[in-house]
Design a protein around this motif. Structure first.
Motif, PDB file in Angstrom:
ATOM      1  N   PRO A  18      34.108  41.696  39.556  1.00  0.00           N
ATOM      2  CA  PRO A  18      34.880  40.487  39.888  1.00  0.00           C
ATOM      3  C   PRO A  18      35.911  40.133  38.816  1.00  0.00           C
ATOM      4  O   PRO A  18      36.987  39.632  39.153  1.00  0.00           O
ATOM      5  N   TRP A  69      34.929  45.476  49.234  1.00  0.00           N
ATOM      6  CA  TRP A  69      34.064  44.489  48.577  1.00  0.00           C
ATOM      7  C   TRP A  69      32.924  44.007  49.462  1.00  0.00           C
ATOM      8  O   TRP A  69      31.781  43.940  49.051  1.00  0.00           O
ATOM      9  N   LEU A 122      43.675  35.606  44.339  1.00  0.00           N
ATOM     10  CA  LEU A 122      43.648  35.056  45.690  1.00  0.00           C
ATOM     11  C   LEU A 122      42.767  35.904  46.595  1.00  0.00           C
ATOM     12  O   LEU A 122      41.986  35.392  47.391  1.00  0.00           O
ATOM     13  N   PHE A 123      42.880  37.222  46.443  1.00  0.00           N
ATOM     14  CA  PHE A 123      42.066  38.130  47.248  1.00  0.00           C
ATOM     15  C   PHE A 123      40.584  37.897  46.985  1.00  0.00           C
ATOM     16  O   PHE A 123      39.784  37.788  47.915  1.00  0.00           O
ATOM     17  N   LEU A 124      40.233  37.795  45.704  1.00  0.00           N
ATOM     18  CA  LEU A 124      38.821  37.597  45.381  1.00  0.00           C
ATOM     19  C   LEU A 124      38.312  36.305  46.007  1.00  0.00           C
ATOM     20  O   LEU A 124      37.192  36.237  46.495  1.00  0.00           O
ATOM     21  N   ARG A 125      39.172  35.277  45.999  1.00  0.00           N
ATOM     22  CA  ARG A 125      38.744  34.007  46.584  1.00  0.00           C
ATOM     23  C   ARG A 125      38.483  34.129  48.069  1.00  0.00           C
ATOM     24  O   ARG A 125      37.630  33.429  48.615  1.00  0.00           O
ATOM     25  N   THR A 126      39.227  35.007  48.743  1.00  0.00           N
ATOM     26  CA  THR A 126      39.006  35.120  50.185  1.00  0.00           C
ATOM     27  C   THR A 126      37.783  35.973  50.524  1.00  0.00           C
ATOM     28  O   THR A 126      37.265  35.862  51.621  1.00  0.00           O
ATOM     29  N   VAL A 127      37.346  36.834  49.621  1.00  0.00           N
ATOM     30  CA  VAL A 127      36.202  37.676  49.973  1.00  0.00           C
ATOM     31  C   VAL A 127      34.912  37.297  49.262  1.00  0.00           C
ATOM     32  O   VAL A 127      33.850  37.795  49.610  1.00  0.00           O
ATOM     33  N   SER A 128      34.981  36.431  48.252  1.00  0.00           N
ATOM     34  CA  SER A 128      33.773  36.215  47.466  1.00  0.00           C
ATOM     35  C   SER A 128      33.871  34.922  46.681  1.00  0.00           C
ATOM     36  O   SER A 128      34.959  34.442  46.380  1.00  0.00           O
ATOM     37  N   ARG A 129      32.716  34.394  46.309  1.00  0.00           N
ATOM     38  CA  ARG A 129      32.732  33.217  45.455  1.00  0.00           C
ATOM     39  C   ARG A 129      32.429  33.587  44.006  1.00  0.00           C
ATOM     40  O   ARG A 129      32.135  32.739  43.191  1.00  0.00           O
ATOM     41  N   ALA A 130      32.489  34.876  43.704  1.00  0.00           N
ATOM     42  CA  ALA A 130      32.093  35.325  42.366  1.00  0.00           C
ATOM     43  C   ALA A 130      33.165  35.046  41.322  1.00  0.00           C
ATOM     44  O   ALA A 130      32.908  35.105  40.126  1.00  0.00           O
ATOM     45  N   ARG A 141      34.489  35.082  54.907  1.00  0.00           N
ATOM     46  CA  ARG A 141      34.762  36.254  54.072  1.00  0.00           C
ATOM     47  C   ARG A 141      35.015  37.511  54.894  1.00  0.00           C
ATOM     48  O   ARG A 141      35.306  38.563  54.350  1.00  0.00           O
TER      49      ARG A 141
END
Lengths: 251, 288
Positions: free
Chosen positions: B160, A96, B169-177, A68
């Motif tokens: 989220p 984030w 895609l961005f959320l997937r790269t920074v978080s599992r939420a 991450r």
């Protein structure tokens, strides 16, 4: 310790390899261009690095950083541009890692967001909805978000596609700045002139690695010819890859 | 004037209860509706609303017009269809909307069949169109409780959910939420449909969620403002619908939705963001 280690990694879709038996390392702070014809596996490799795609075989090691902590700028950014969100808020999502689900955005964070927006030359755009931006402006916004992510490893998938020369120059300056700050940067690119001028190292990919090393040595007419001849289509009747050792450093 | 607009509520307890229910529905349902719309899931919401019917109908079959049996049945059926449709879509390559359409048509047919086995036509009307005027204290408490839970959960998954809507895609790269947030959101959709079902019935339950969202889209480009406008539009539609229903004997559920429709038409015509009149007479173009 390497920033990135590829341990005989094969990435692909439906068992068909798009990146075949890649081995090697990228040292911390390297600025690497990933080039190759369409379908050579550039995007696939980058997707594997950021963890969106699981390897079919082998593994990719991130030198001590969390998955991450990678900043990734995808190619066809699956971004819903019609969603009502302002440039400021969108760039702010780059924080984030620091603020997570509930962290507040205080004065310092607001300053950082504004500085990132200014750094990509979008002063005054803070309150514009992202749906009103041009393609080049949107790319600047995405770069601003990468800036905020403050990542040790930055992965850019064809960041200069369909972007005018002024914007390209501005954004390329940011890439150079990241390199100067000691971050590891990988970028999938098509523009050979740009690669020669700005990227010390190059990985020429055609499913397998054709050549990898100092840019001047990689970008020879001979290597490029080899890469061009790569067969793009998957063979539906291909047998399972029998061997994991012989073909590893193919071509 | 006072007699027409406020009188019914001071005079009759069932009108006060109905008003309280409508406000609770607006507060929780409208924000969910905005996200449904922005995630292009408006019709998914509608389909899910129908899917709730057989569950509620089985509850009805087992224990009559019992609130808890029908609510529990509706929740179970809603989740089951949501998950099954997802599984069918993922394992066969049928698009999720097509698979959902099949499920909800089947559910609607099944639900109506089950209700008519035991109930009368009045019961059927009650299940299909709800009866907000017949709400007892218990039902009102359940509606208010569901609304409260919705707002709390929405507050937790808000960030989220927004990022997943814009750039998954961005959320997937920074978080599992992302995944959990999406599931929680689907759960909220089902909960609010069951909520709306108490007041408006299966056929109109989604009305106080989607229509206010559609209205809000014509008045703002900002998410926070859109949610606020949607909540207000839902509340005002609910209040005006109750008054209309009281004065004219139009059934309450349809009256509420008709008022919302009127607001929607006005918004399409005169809305400041992409309204038709604004498009036809945009004024002279600007300097820059």
């Amino acid at each position: 310790m390497a920033a990135l280690g590829f341990h005989n990694v094969t990435l692909g879709y439906d068992r068909h390899p798009a990146v075949h038996h890649l081995k090697g390392e990228i040292v911390p702070g390297a600025l690497v261009a990933v080039i190759g014809p369409n379908g050579a596996g550039k995007s696939t490799l980058l997707r594997g690095i950021v963890g969106i795609l699981k390897p079919l075989a082998g593994s990719i090691h991130l030198g001590g950083i969390d998955q991450r902590d990678i900043a990734y700028l995808p190619q066809t950014a699956d971004i819903d541009r019609s969603f009502p969100i302002s440039v400021f808020d969108f760039v702010g999502t780059g924080l984030w890692r620091g603020i997570g689900l509930f962290g507040g955005i205080g004065k310092a964070a607001r300053e950082r967001i504004l500085r990132a927006i200014a750094a990509v030359g979008l002063n005054g755009f803070e309150n514009r909805p992202i749906g009103t931006l041009s393609g080049g402006q949107m790319q600047r916004v995405l770069f601003a978000r990468v800036l905020l992510q403050d990542a040790a490893l930055i992965v850019l998938d064809e960041p200069f596609n369909a972007i005018d020369s002024k914007t390209t120059a501005d954004l390329l300056a940011l890439v150079t700045r990241w390199h100067g700050e000691g971050r590891t940067v990988l970028a999938a690119l098509h523009d050979m002139e740009m690669v020669r001028a700005h990227f010390p190292q190059t990985l020429l990919l055609a499913r397998g690695p054709v050549a990898w090393g100092a840019t001047a040595e990689v970008l020879t007419a001979e290597n490029l010819m080899v890469a061009m001849r790569m067969c793009e289509a998957f063979d539906d009747s291909a047998a399972a890859c029998a061997d994991d050792d012989e073909r590893s450093q193919a071509a | 004037m006072y007699d027409a607009l406020i009188g019914p509520f001071t005079e009759f307890e069932f009108m006060r209860r109905a008003l309280a229910a409508v406000i609770a529905l607006s507060l929780a349902g409208a924000p969910i509706g905005v996200f449904l719309m922005l995630r292009r899931m408006s019709l998914v919401g509608d389909a899910m609303a129908h899917a709730i019917l057989p569950g509620a109908a089985i509850g009805f079959l087992l224990s009559g017009l019992n609130l808890f049996a029908m609510t529990a049945g509706g929740l179970i059926a809603g989740f089951a269809v949501a998950i099954l449709a997802g599984v069918v879509a993922r394992s066969t390559g049928l698009k999720e909307d097509a698979s959902l359409a099949t499920f909800y048509l089947a559910s609607l047919a099944l639900g109506v069949t089950i209700v008519s086995i035991k109930g009368t036509n009045i019961d059927l009307l009650h299940v299909l169109f709800g009866n907000i005027l017949a709400m007892d204290d218990q039902t009102l408490l359940v509606v208010a409780f569901n609304a409260t839970v919705t707002l709390l959960v929405l507050a937790v998954i808000y960030r989220p959910l927004v990022i997943e809507s814009v750039d998954p895609l961005f959320l997937r790269t920074v978080s599992r939420a992302g995944g959990p947030a999406h599931l929680a959101f689907l759960a909220l959709v089902v909960i609010n449909l069951v909520n709306g079902f108490q007041a408006l019935g299966t056929l109109l339950a989604v009305g106080l969620m989607i229509m206010p969202a559609g209205i809000a889209r014509f008045w703002s480009r900002d998410l926070t403002a859109m949610i606020s406008i949607a909540v207000i539009a839902a509340g005002v539609s609910g209040y005006a619908g109750l008054v209309l229903s009281f004065q004219t004997r139009i059934p309450s559920g349809p009256a509420i939705i008709l008022v919302a429709t009127a607001f929607y038409v006005v918004s399409v015509l005169f809305g400041s963001v992409g309204g038709l009149v604004r498009q036809m007479f945009p004024g002279r173009h600007l300097e820059a």
